[in-house]
Design an enzyme around this catalytic site. Structure first.
Site, short mmCIF file in Angstrom:
data_model
loop_
_atom_site.label_atom_id
_atom_site.label_comp_id
_atom_site.label_asym_id
_atom_site.label_seq_id
_atom_site.Cartn_x
_atom_site.Cartn_y
_atom_site.Cartn_z
N THR A 236 0.96 -1.39 0.07
CA THR A 236 0.25 0.22 -0.14
C THR A 236 1.16 0.92 -0.11
O THR A 236 1.34 1.35 0.35
CB THR A 236 -0.54 -0.44 1.43
OG1 THR A 236 -0.22 -0.51 2.12
CG2 THR A 236 -2.01 -1.78 1.30
N VAL B 90 1.65 4.27 1.25
CA VAL B 90 2.20 4.80 3.05
C VAL B 90 3.01 3.53 3.35
O VAL B 90 4.44 4.20 3.53
CB VAL B 90 1.37 5.39 3.87
CG1 VAL B 90 2.25 6.24 4.79
CG2 VAL B 90 0.78 6.57 3.25
N CYS B 91 2.55 2.34 3.80
CA CYS B 91 3.50 1.66 4.01
C CYS B 91 4.60 1.27 3.39
O CYS B 91 5.45 0.67 3.80
CB CYS B 91 2.38 0.73 4.10
SG CYS B 91 1.35 0.14 4.72
N SER B 92 4.83 1.39 2.06
CA SER B 92 5.69 1.20 0.70
C SER B 92 6.55 2.20 0.95
O SER B 92 7.70 1.79 0.38
CB SER B 92 5.00 0.56 0.12
OG SER B 92 4.42 -0.73 -0.23
#
Length: 160
Positions: free
Chosen positions: A46, A48-50
């Site tokens: 996803t 922001v996660c990545s």
């Protein structure tokens, strides 16, 4: 109800990928007698996660260990194959332990489930970070939205 500082994390079993295949990791084996940096996020790959959340912990892994953390654990409601590939892609191997809460039971037990169904991600996790010492939450930060990450970043954890 959301877990609070001073409370013990509930017992849970996560899945992770190793050279021997998928193995179980229990909260007891992960946390007993250790200070652990734990962060949870909505999902592998996803935005922001990545782009920010996981990469920040990978980049700051040595500083976190120097600050006394025995382990850095990333928890997501994902499957172990996806978490393994995502972790490898971001250089997490040997730095961040990628743990799968495959059915979301741990995430629900700590009261941090996020319903992101409108994005095709039902039953996922809020974005959070916690300092856990011998199974007890010493510090907990939860973002206002899953699109924020500054309050749960590795840099924030290092600031205390």
């Amino acid at each position: 109800m959301t877990i609070k500082t001073g409370e013990r994390l509930p017992r849970a079993t996560f899945k992770t990928m190793t050279a021997q295949g998928i193995v179980d990791v229990t909260t007891d084996s992960l946390l007993q007698g250790r200070k652990v940096a734990v962060f949870g996020l909505p999902g592998a790959y996803t935005p922001v996660c990545s782009a920010q959340h996981l990469p920040g912990y990978v980049e700051q892994a040595a500083k976190l260990r120097a600050a006394g953390f025995a382990e850095i654990a990333c928890i997501s409601v994902n499957d172990p194959f996806v978490m393994d590939a995502w972790g490898k892609e971001h250089g997490a191997t040997g730095k961040v332990t990628m743990l799968c809460d495959v059915d979301g039971s741990f995430t629900r037990a700590i009261g941090l489930e996020a319903d992101l169904a409108k994005y095709g991600l039902p039953g996922r996790s809020e974005r959070y970070s916690m300092v856990v010492d011998n199974g007890v939450v010493k510090k907990l930060d939860v973002e206002k939205t899953v699109f924020d990450h500054d309050g749960t970043s590795a840099a924030c954890m290092l600031r205390g």
